[in-house]
Design a protein around this motif. Structure first.
Motif, PDB file in Angstrom:
ATOM      1  N   GLY A   1      80.728  26.597  40.551  1.00  0.00           N
ATOM      2  CA  GLY A   1      79.421  27.227  40.506  1.00  0.00           C
ATOM      3  C   GLY A   1      79.347  28.421  39.575  1.00  0.00           C
ATOM      4  O   GLY A   1      78.264  28.785  39.107  1.00  0.00           O
ATOM      5  N   LEU A   2      80.493  29.035  39.270  1.00  0.00           N
ATOM      6  CA  LEU A   2      80.495  30.253  38.456  1.00  0.00           C
ATOM      7  C   LEU A   2      80.046  30.040  37.013  1.00  0.00           C
ATOM      8  O   LEU A   2      79.326  30.894  36.478  1.00  0.00           O
ATOM      9  CB  LEU A   2      81.878  30.899  38.494  1.00  0.00           C
ATOM     10  N   PRO A   3      80.457  28.990  36.305  1.00  0.00           N
ATOM     11  CA  PRO A   3      79.994  28.854  34.909  1.00  0.00           C
ATOM     12  C   PRO A   3      78.478  28.865  34.781  1.00  0.00           C
ATOM     13  O   PRO A   3      77.928  29.557  33.921  1.00  0.00           O
ATOM     14  CB  PRO A   3      80.605  27.520  34.468  1.00  0.00           C
ATOM     15  N   PHE A   4      77.790  28.103  35.622  1.00  0.00           N
ATOM     16  CA  PHE A   4      76.329  28.105  35.562  1.00  0.00           C
ATOM     17  C   PHE A   4      75.767  29.460  35.956  1.00  0.00           C
ATOM     18  O   PHE A   4      74.789  29.937  35.349  1.00  0.00           O
ATOM     19  CB  PHE A   4      75.770  27.017  36.473  1.00  0.00           C
ATOM     20  N   ALA A   5      76.359  30.097  36.967  1.00  0.00           N
ATOM     21  CA  ALA A   5      75.875  31.407  37.401  1.00  0.00           C
ATOM     22  C   ALA A   5      76.020  32.444  36.293  1.00  0.00           C
ATOM     23  O   ALA A   5      75.099  33.221  36.021  1.00  0.00           O
ATOM     24  CB  ALA A   5      76.635  31.849  38.654  1.00  0.00           C
ATOM     25  N   VAL A   6      77.173  32.474  35.645  1.00  0.00           N
ATOM     26  CA  VAL A   6      77.390  33.445  34.561  1.00  0.00           C
ATOM     27  C   VAL A   6      76.441  33.180  33.406  1.00  0.00           C
ATOM     28  O   VAL A   6      75.848  34.111  32.829  1.00  0.00           O
ATOM     29  CB  VAL A   6      78.855  33.391  34.099  1.00  0.00           C
ATOM     30  N   PHE A   7      76.278  31.922  33.042  1.00  0.00           N
ATOM     31  CA  PHE A   7      75.378  31.567  31.940  1.00  0.00           C
ATOM     32  C   PHE A   7      73.940  31.968  32.247  1.00  0.00           C
ATOM     33  O   PHE A   7      73.255  32.573  31.408  1.00  0.00           O
ATOM     34  CB  PHE A   7      75.469  30.069  31.677  1.00  0.00           C
ATOM     35  N   LEU A   8      73.469  31.672  33.445  1.00  0.00           N
ATOM     36  CA  LEU A   8      72.088  31.984  33.809  1.00  0.00           C
ATOM     37  C   LEU A   8      71.846  33.482  33.861  1.00  0.00           C
ATOM     38  O   LEU A   8      70.885  33.997  33.259  1.00  0.00           O
ATOM     39  CB  LEU A   8      71.759  31.345  35.166  1.00  0.00           C
ATOM     40  N   LEU A   9      72.708  34.216  34.560  1.00  0.00           N
ATOM     41  CA  LEU A   9      72.470  35.640  34.760  1.00  0.00           C
ATOM     42  C   LEU A   9      72.736  36.451  33.499  1.00  0.00           C
ATOM     43  O   LEU A   9      72.071  37.463  33.264  1.00  0.00           O
ATOM     44  CB  LEU A   9      73.338  36.149  35.909  1.00  0.00           C
ATOM     45  N   ARG A  10      73.690  36.035  32.694  1.00  0.00           N
ATOM     46  CA  ARG A  10      73.926  36.755  31.433  1.00  0.00           C
ATOM     47  C   ARG A  10      72.687  36.704  30.553  1.00  0.00           C
ATOM     48  O   ARG A  10      72.271  37.711  29.982  1.00  0.00           O
ATOM     49  CB  ARG A  10      75.131  36.151  30.720  1.00  0.00           C
ATOM     50  N   ASN A  11      72.080  35.526  30.423  1.00  0.00           N
ATOM     51  CA  ASN A  11      70.883  35.403  29.597  1.00  0.00           C
ATOM     52  C   ASN A  11      69.717  36.194  30.185  1.00  0.00           C
ATOM     53  O   ASN A  11      68.895  36.751  29.448  1.00  0.00           O
ATOM     54  CB  ASN A  11      70.494  33.926  29.457  1.00  0.00           C
ATOM     55  N   PHE A  12      69.630  36.269  31.495  1.00  0.00           N
ATOM     56  CA  PHE A  12      68.549  37.026  32.114  1.00  0.00           C
ATOM     57  C   PHE A  12      68.773  38.522  31.964  1.00  0.00           C
ATOM     58  O   PHE A  12      67.860  39.274  31.615  1.00  0.00           O
ATOM     59  CB  PHE A  12      68.440  36.660  33.590  1.00  0.00           C
ATOM     60  N   PHE A  13      69.992  38.982  32.206  1.00  0.00           N
ATOM     61  CA  PHE A  13      70.285  40.409  32.097  1.00  0.00           C
ATOM     62  C   PHE A  13      70.161  40.893  30.658  1.00  0.00           C
ATOM     63  O   PHE A  13      69.844  42.068  30.424  1.00  0.00           O
ATOM     64  CB  PHE A  13      71.694  40.699  32.617  1.00  0.00           C
ATOM     65  N   ALA A  14      70.429  40.030  29.697  1.00  0.00           N
ATOM     66  CA  ALA A  14      70.356  40.435  28.293  1.00  0.00           C
ATOM     67  C   ALA A  14      68.938  40.782  27.864  1.00  0.00           C
ATOM     68  O   ALA A  14      68.751  41.463  26.840  1.00  0.00           O
ATOM     69  CB  ALA A  14      70.915  39.331  27.394  1.00  0.00           C
ATOM     70  N   GLU A  15      67.930  40.344  28.626  1.00  0.00           N
ATOM     71  CA  GLU A  15      66.542  40.641  28.278  1.00  0.00           C
ATOM     72  C   GLU A  15      66.058  41.970  28.848  1.00  0.00           C
ATOM     73  O   GLU A  15      64.932  42.371  28.605  1.00  0.00           O
ATOM     74  CB  GLU A  15      65.638  39.506  28.793  1.00  0.00           C
ATOM     75  N   ILE A  16      66.893  42.648  29.619  1.00  0.00           N
ATOM     76  CA  ILE A  16      66.508  43.966  30.126  1.00  0.00           C
ATOM     77  C   ILE A  16      66.443  44.960  28.963  1.00  0.00           C
ATOM     78  O   ILE A  16      67.334  44.971  28.115  1.00  0.00           O
ATOM     79  CB  ILE A  16      67.523  44.449  31.183  1.00  0.00           C
ATOM     80  N   PRO A  17      65.398  45.774  28.864  1.00  0.00           N
ATOM     81  CA  PRO A  17      65.298  46.718  27.744  1.00  0.00           C
ATOM     82  C   PRO A  17      66.506  47.658  27.666  1.00  0.00           C
ATOM     83  O   PRO A  17      66.907  48.255  28.673  1.00  0.00           O
ATOM     84  CB  PRO A  17      64.004  47.495  28.048  1.00  0.00           C
ATOM     85  N   ARG A  18      67.044  47.777  26.469  1.00  0.00           N
ATOM     86  CA  ARG A  18      68.204  48.640  26.277  1.00  0.00           C
ATOM     87  C   ARG A  18      67.860  50.106  26.565  1.00  0.00           C
ATOM     88  O   ARG A  18      68.702  50.863  27.058  1.00  0.00           O
ATOM     89  CB  ARG A  18      68.712  48.497  24.840  1.00  0.00           C
TER      90      ARG A  18
END
Length: 303
Positions: free
Chosen positions: A178-195
């Protein structure tokens, strides 16, 4: 000149008329949101629930009634409804133990994937470390590895370290896949947070853990909820992994129901209520968190 000017001005009313008249495509698109479509969607939803309703009514009928007529007979003979099947289910130790095992497998597997996936997703999105992009590509590459490929090697590994046939072994396998999908999903979502938001928190003295807990986690709530629902449903309904890695003492409800099947389904009085309980729990979880699920899906689609 007047006539020529008049001829030039003749197309103007036609053009205005064409602009005022909506096209066929726009009329169809506007009609999609009408009441008729809502009625159709409601009927589709009710049709989707028919198997669940049928299973519920079957679980409330005696084996003789189930063998003599269909579940819809209860609408004309409501006296057939009884809770005797659920009493027999509670007296069946294999089923009750398997329900407990299912909870002991599903809850840790879901929590560990969400927690570890969130931490790893934040690290890949906002922390600098050697080989970050290459490590993330390796994680993404694990998404294409089928579960069946790793069953035998991991079963041999678990056998050598004493985890084969235990609840911990089933949980670890679900967490690993389950971790590969979790890391892929959340990394892409967190990357959109304003710097700028993260930098402002760092200027206020927030460390990485505090920044993750106070800023990133609240903003990533919809995505984390969506991930939790996906993971919960996958682990709860899993049968393949449980068949391989569990034994009679650690088997979940899916395996227990399969082992309860006798010739021609003679124990339908136990299988029907057990199958309904196994089905209704994921449905209850989904409907309880459907707003967070939709928010996470929509947020990912917009971004």
């Amino acid at each position: 000149m007047t006539t020529h000017a008049g001829r030039l001005a003749e197309p103007a009313p036609a053009t205005a008329l064409n602009r005022a008249r909506p096209s066929l495509g726009s009329r169809i698109a506007s009609g999609v949101g009408g009441g008729a479509v809502r009625v159709v969607l409601l009927l589709v939803g009710l049709f989707w629930l028919v198997p669940t309703i049928g299973l519920l009514l079957s679980s409330l009928r005696s084996p003789e009634d189930m063998g003599g007529s269909g579940w819809w007979k209860v609408f004309t003979a409501p006296s057939q409804l009884t809770v005797d099947n659920y009493q027999k289910l509670l007296e069946n130790g294999d089923i009750t133990n398997s329900l407990l095992n299912t909870v002991l497998i599903t809850v840790p597997a879901t929590v560990l994937v969400v927690v570890i996936g969130s931490l790893a997703g934040y690290a890949f999105a906002w922390m600098e470390f050697p080989g970050r992009d290459w490590w993330f590509l390796a994680v993404v590459g694990l998404l294409v590895v089928p579960v069946q490929v790793a069953l035998i090697p991991i079963a041999e590994l678990f056998g050598k370290i004493g985890l084969f046939g235990s609840i911990a072994g089933v949980v670890l396998f679900h967490v690993g896949y389950g971790l590969p999908f979790a890391v892929f999903l959340l990394r892409n979502f967190f990357a959109e947070i304003p710097r700028e938001l993260l930098e402002a928190a760092r200027l206020d003295g927030a460390g990485e853990l505090r920044l993750f807990a106070r800023v990133v986690m609240p903003l990533g709530g919809p995505a984390i909820a969506s991930l939790g629902i996906f993971q919960f449903l996958w682990v709860w309904n899993d049968m393949l992994v449980a068949l391989v890695f569990s034994d009679s003492g650690s088997q979940p409800i899916t395996v227990a129901l399969q082992t309860q099947v006798r010739q021609f389904g003679n124990n339908i009085d136990v299988l029907a209520p057990g199958a309904f309980i196994s089905m209704v729990v994921p449905l209850a979880v989904f409907f309880a968190f459907q707003r967070q699920f939709v928010s996470g899906v929509m947020a990912g689609a917009v971004k």
